[in-house]
Design a protein around this motif. Structure first.
Motif: not given
Length: 165
Positions: A68-73, A39-45, A85-90, A28-35
């Motif tokens: 640079p490293r990117q993550v969606v949180i 979409t150039g950030g139009r979808f997913g935030l 929260m720094a939870m790493n998917g629990w 899911f995380w990989h798919g979210h970042r790919a989206l």
């Protein structure tokens, strides 16, 4: 009938809160970042709403590579600050983005409202308790999920860089 409903509710409370399998969360995380990229950030935030968290894209500096490293949180707003929260998917390990921020606390947080320069810090004491309680209002299973981790889950405050100087 009311007794039946109460008994079912009591059993549900005793059941362990379920998390999706780890492979599903990672996919899911990989798919979210790919989206976001596609979409150039139009979808997913999305912005947080009452009783719900929002999502942001955080760009950190790699602690070893300097790249640079990117993550969606997920996050919510606390005044001008963004809280996550720094939870790493629990899972048991600390998330890489949090390890990066501990070495290089300056980052860029991109929300639906645009990008902003932020400085990260760990919430402590009463502030941590207050922010944790706000997360618990959003996620009713928060304490049970956190109990699965061997260490305390960091509540991370992203302050606007102009205020964090």
């Amino acid at each position: 009938m009311s007794g039946d409903r109460e008994a079912r509710a009591a059993v549900a409370r005793r059941r362990r809160a379920r998390l999706p399998p780890r492979w599903f969360m990672v996919a899911f995380w990989h798919g979210h970042r790919a989206l976001l990229r596609a979409t150039g950030g139009r979808f997913g935030l999305w912005r947080p709403k009452p009783g719900r968290w929002g999502t942001l894209r955080l760009t950190t500096k790699g602690r070893r590579s300097g790249m640079p490293r990117q993550v969606v949180i997920g996050y919510f707003e606390d005044g001008r600050n963004l809280v996550t929260m720094a939870m790493n998917g629990w899972g048991p390990a600390e998330p890489a983005w949090w390890l990066n921020l501990q070495d290089h606390p300056d980052a860029i947080a991109e929300t639906r409202d645009g990008a902003r320069q932020v400085r990260a810090r760990r919430a402590q004491g009463e502030e941590r308790e207050r922010l944790w309680s706000r997360w618990a209002e959003i996620d009713k299973n928060l304490d049970e999920y956190a109990a699965r981790r061997p260490t305390e889950t960091a509540v991370v405050v992203l302050e606007p860089r102009d205020a964090a100087a």
